[in-house]
Write a protein that holds these residues in place. Structure first.
Motif, PDB file in Angstrom:
ATOM      1  N   ARG A   1      10.714  -1.563 -13.312  1.00  0.00           N
ATOM      2  CA  ARG A   1      11.046  -2.986 -13.327  1.00  0.00           C
ATOM      3  C   ARG A   1      10.896  -3.590 -11.926  1.00  0.00           C
ATOM      4  O   ARG A   1      10.369  -4.705 -11.768  1.00  0.00           O
ATOM      5  N   GLU A   2      11.340  -2.853 -10.920  1.00  0.00           N
ATOM      6  CA  GLU A   2      11.187  -3.333  -9.541  1.00  0.00           C
ATOM      7  C   GLU A   2       9.718  -3.387  -9.145  1.00  0.00           C
ATOM      8  O   GLU A   2       9.302  -4.242  -8.360  1.00  0.00           O
ATOM      9  N   ALA A   3       8.913  -2.450  -9.708  1.00  0.00           N
ATOM     10  CA  ALA A   3       7.484  -2.422  -9.396  1.00  0.00           C
ATOM     11  C   ALA A   3       6.804  -3.719  -9.810  1.00  0.00           C
ATOM     12  O   ALA A   3       5.900  -4.207  -9.117  1.00  0.00           O
ATOM     13  N   ASP A   4       7.243  -4.306 -10.930  1.00  0.00           N
ATOM     14  CA  ASP A   4       6.672  -5.586 -11.376  1.00  0.00           C
ATOM     15  C   ASP A   4       6.851  -6.667 -10.310  1.00  0.00           C
ATOM     16  O   ASP A   4       5.937  -7.469 -10.053  1.00  0.00           O
ATOM     17  N   LEU A   5       8.016  -6.683  -9.678  1.00  0.00           N
ATOM     18  CA  LEU A   5       8.292  -7.687  -8.646  1.00  0.00           C
ATOM     19  C   LEU A   5       7.418  -7.456  -7.419  1.00  0.00           C
ATOM     20  O   LEU A   5       6.868  -8.410  -6.838  1.00  0.00           O
ATOM     21  N   TYR A   6       7.274  -6.195  -7.023  1.00  0.00           N
ATOM     22  CA  TYR A   6       6.443  -5.883  -5.860  1.00  0.00           C
ATOM     23  C   TYR A   6       4.976  -6.200  -6.131  1.00  0.00           C
ATOM     24  O   TYR A   6       4.249  -6.645  -5.223  1.00  0.00           O
ATOM     25  N   ILE A   7       4.524  -5.969  -7.367  1.00  0.00           N
ATOM     26  CA  ILE A   7       3.137  -6.283  -7.724  1.00  0.00           C
ATOM     27  C   ILE A   7       2.906  -7.786  -7.632  1.00  0.00           C
ATOM     28  O   ILE A   7       1.889  -8.251  -7.091  1.00  0.00           O
ATOM     29  N   GLN A   8       3.842  -8.570  -8.133  1.00  0.00           N
ATOM     30  CA  GLN A   8       3.717 -10.029  -8.104  1.00  0.00           C
ATOM     31  C   GLN A   8       3.668 -10.576  -6.678  1.00  0.00           C
ATOM     32  O   GLN A   8       3.014 -11.601  -6.417  1.00  0.00           O
ATOM     33  N   THR A   9       4.355  -9.921  -5.759  1.00  0.00           N
ATOM     34  CA  THR A   9       4.386 -10.395  -4.365  1.00  0.00           C
ATOM     35  C   THR A   9       3.231  -9.843  -3.526  1.00  0.00           C
ATOM     36  O   THR A   9       3.155 -10.103  -2.325  1.00  0.00           O
ATOM     37  N   GLY A  10       2.342  -9.032  -4.160  1.00  0.00           N
ATOM     38  CA  GLY A  10       1.166  -8.540  -3.451  1.00  0.00           C
ATOM     39  C   GLY A  10       1.417  -7.323  -2.580  1.00  0.00           C
ATOM     40  O   GLY A  10       0.620  -7.037  -1.679  1.00  0.00           O
ATOM     41  N   SER A  11       2.500  -6.592  -2.840  1.00  0.00           N
ATOM     42  CA  SER A  11       2.813  -5.412  -2.027  1.00  0.00           C
ATOM     43  C   SER A  11       2.052  -4.161  -2.460  1.00  0.00           C
ATOM     44  O   SER A  11       2.086  -3.138  -1.779  1.00  0.00           O
ATOM     45  N   VAL A  12       1.366  -4.258  -3.614  1.00  0.00           N
ATOM     46  CA  VAL A  12       0.640  -3.099  -4.140  1.00  0.00           C
ATOM     47  C   VAL A  12      -0.858  -3.360  -4.083  1.00  0.00           C
ATOM     48  O   VAL A  12      -1.340  -4.384  -4.581  1.00  0.00           O
TER      49      VAL A  12
ATOM     50  N   THR B   1      -7.657   8.554 -10.259  1.00  0.00           N
ATOM     51  CA  THR B   1      -8.612   8.668  -9.147  1.00  0.00           C
ATOM     52  C   THR B   1      -8.597   7.437  -8.245  1.00  0.00           C
ATOM     53  O   THR B   1      -9.188   7.451  -7.163  1.00  0.00           O
ATOM     54  N   ASP B   2      -7.922   6.368  -8.673  1.00  0.00           N
ATOM     55  CA  ASP B   2      -7.833   5.154  -7.857  1.00  0.00           C
ATOM     56  C   ASP B   2      -6.900   5.373  -6.667  1.00  0.00           C
ATOM     57  O   ASP B   2      -5.936   6.142  -6.748  1.00  0.00           O
ATOM     58  N   GLU B   3      -7.201   4.681  -5.579  1.00  0.00           N
ATOM     59  CA  GLU B   3      -6.343   4.750  -4.391  1.00  0.00           C
ATOM     60  C   GLU B   3      -5.324   3.614  -4.461  1.00  0.00           C
ATOM     61  O   GLU B   3      -5.676   2.448  -4.397  1.00  0.00           O
ATOM     62  N   VAL B   4      -4.081   3.972  -4.621  1.00  0.00           N
ATOM     63  CA  VAL B   4      -3.012   2.975  -4.756  1.00  0.00           C
ATOM     64  C   VAL B   4      -2.092   3.066  -3.534  1.00  0.00           C
ATOM     65  O   VAL B   4      -1.637   4.156  -3.178  1.00  0.00           O
ATOM     66  N   LYS B   5      -1.840   1.905  -2.921  1.00  0.00           N
ATOM     67  CA  LYS B   5      -0.962   1.869  -1.761  1.00  0.00           C
ATOM     68  C   LYS B   5       0.199   0.913  -2.005  1.00  0.00           C
ATOM     69  O   LYS B   5       0.026  -0.148  -2.600  1.00  0.00           O
ATOM     70  N   PHE B   6       1.359   1.334  -1.537  1.00  0.00           N
ATOM     71  CA  PHE B   6       2.574   0.526  -1.650  1.00  0.00           C
ATOM     72  C   PHE B   6       3.055   0.220  -0.239  1.00  0.00           C
ATOM     73  O   PHE B   6       3.403   1.131   0.517  1.00  0.00           O
ATOM     74  N   ASP B   7       3.032  -1.059   0.125  1.00  0.00           N
ATOM     75  CA  ASP B   7       3.375  -1.457   1.502  1.00  0.00           C
ATOM     76  C   ASP B   7       2.562  -0.679   2.528  1.00  0.00           C
ATOM     77  O   ASP B   7       3.078  -0.230   3.558  1.00  0.00           O
ATOM     78  N   GLY B   8       1.274  -0.482   2.213  1.00  0.00           N
ATOM     79  CA  GLY B   8       0.366   0.182   3.147  1.00  0.00           C
ATOM     80  C   GLY B   8       0.416   1.690   3.114  1.00  0.00           C
ATOM     81  O   GLY B   8      -0.346   2.353   3.834  1.00  0.00           O
ATOM     82  N   ARG B   9       1.274   2.265   2.276  1.00  0.00           N
ATOM     83  CA  ARG B   9       1.416   3.725   2.211  1.00  0.00           C
ATOM     84  C   ARG B   9       0.830   4.253   0.909  1.00  0.00           C
ATOM     85  O   ARG B   9       1.122   3.750  -0.168  1.00  0.00           O
ATOM     86  N   LEU B  10      -0.020   5.283   1.021  1.00  0.00           N
ATOM     87  CA  LEU B  10      -0.660   5.877  -0.151  1.00  0.00           C
ATOM     88  C   LEU B  10       0.387   6.555  -1.029  1.00  0.00           C
ATOM     89  O   LEU B  10       1.241   7.299  -0.536  1.00  0.00           O
ATOM     90  N   ILE B  11       0.336   6.286  -2.343  1.00  0.00           N
ATOM     91  CA  ILE B  11       1.299   6.877  -3.275  1.00  0.00           C
ATOM     92  C   ILE B  11       0.562   7.570  -4.416  1.00  0.00           C
ATOM     93  O   ILE B  11      -0.610   7.314  -4.678  1.00  0.00           O
ATOM     94  N   THR B  12       1.251   8.468  -5.086  1.00  0.00           N
ATOM     95  CA  THR B  12       0.732   9.166  -6.271  1.00  0.00           C
ATOM     96  C   THR B  12       1.651   8.840  -7.443  1.00  0.00           C
ATOM     97  O   THR B  12       2.819   8.496  -7.245  1.00  0.00           O
ATOM     98  N   PRO B  13       1.174   8.980  -8.683  1.00  0.00           N
ATOM     99  CA  PRO B  13       1.984   8.577  -9.845  1.00  0.00           C
ATOM    100  C   PRO B  13       3.017   9.610 -10.266  1.00  0.00           C
ATOM    101  O   PRO B  13       3.427   9.648 -11.416  1.00  0.00           O
TER     102      PRO B  13
END
Length: 304
Positions: free
Chosen positions: A88-99, A116-128
């Protein structure tokens, strides 16, 4: 005919009518089914039973479904599974452009990504996958390897520790026992295996003969091997044991370095046990068992 004879005949007639009526009713009443002829066992008959204990539950041997690289999942689930926040918090971060995905910010709700996609959260690489940390007290006879082999590997010992793909940090030789840390935290793995990480490792070494004090001093000062100059942080005889049992602390992560260190001085290592790794100890962790690190232990590792 007397009155008594007539009354007797009437009673006999009524009795005969009652018998005839009962027989007629018996034909109309359905007979109860005899279940004993079916030879059916009660529902619990096929369940495993342990003598002296309650019914044992069958182990679910179905392996958890693994996500392939081609599978897609929603971006908010990807972020939520990484452990940085809830879905639920991820939805808010996505809307604000943090992902960001593959170098571009994504604000679209319901957006799907691949593993295989490169996903970053606040500039930091994350895995699912949520980051997990498992500490094993390794027994003898297991190879430190993540690839399938004919022999037993340490992965067999932690197979049920997590649904995520865990990797050992560093390695211990087949007959070396002691602490081995597993994680899916790529950043921490790189940090702890870097040659300048300064991770403290303490081993209990048992030699085939007593270590001479002159050789003790040579090791204490450092020894030059083919792999380079090996510095030992600390070395001591084990208190209350023979002079063939040594405690040694070093930071080198080179494979088999302790064996080579003593073989250089013509000693054979009989037993080698890693008793401390990066501040983690074997306390309350029997040989062959594993445990999940506490939150504080994870914080300590990341602060090293």
């Amino acid at each position: 005919m007397s009155r008594g004879d007539n009354s007797g005949k009437e009673r006999a007639s009524r009795k005969q009518e009652g018998k005839t009526r009962n027989k007629s009713n018996e034909k109309d009443i359905p007979k109860a089914r005899d279940n004993s002829k079916d030879n059916k066992k009660p529902s619990f008959a096929n369940k495993p039973y342990v003598k002296g204990k309650t019914l044992a539950k069958k182990t679910n041997t179905t392996a958890p479904k693994k996500i392939s690289d081609s599978d897609e999942l929603r971006l908010n689930k990807f972020v939520g599974n990484s452990g940085v926040c809830s879905r639920r918090e991820a939805d808010l971060y996505i809307q604000t452009g943090s992902v960001w995905v593959n170098g571009k910010p994504v604000t679209e709700m319901g957006y799907k990504v691949k593993l295989t996609d490169e996903v970053k959260f606040d500039g930091r690489l994350i895995t699912p996958y949520k980051k997990e940390y498992v500490l094993l007290n390794k027994p003898k006879g297991f190879v430190t390897s993540t690839s399938p082999e004919k022999t037993r590997t340490v992965m067999d010992l932690v197979a049920n520790a997590s649904k995520s793909v865990l990797k050992p940090i560093g390695r211990l030789e087949r007959n070396t026992t002691g602490l081995l840390l597993f994680t899916n935290d790529v950043d921490l793995e790189k940090k702890l295996t870097h040659h300048k990480s300064g991770v403290r490792k303490i081993f209990h070494v048992e030699l085939e003969r007593n270590l001479k004090f002159e050789d003790f001093q040579k090791i204490e000062k450092g020894i030059k091997l083919e792999e380079g100059f090996i510095n030992v942080d600390e070395i001591s005889y084990i208190e209350g044991a023979g002079k063939n049992e040594i405690g040694i602390q070093l930071q080198s992560s080179k494979n088999g370095i302790i064996h080579k260190l003593f073989e250089h001085l013509n000693y054979s290592v009989v037993k080698l046990d890693r008793v401390i790794f990066a501040g983690l100890t074997k306390k309350d962790l029997p040989r062959g068992h594993w445990r999940i690190l506490t939150e504080q232990e994870v914080i300590n590792l990341k602060m090293m």
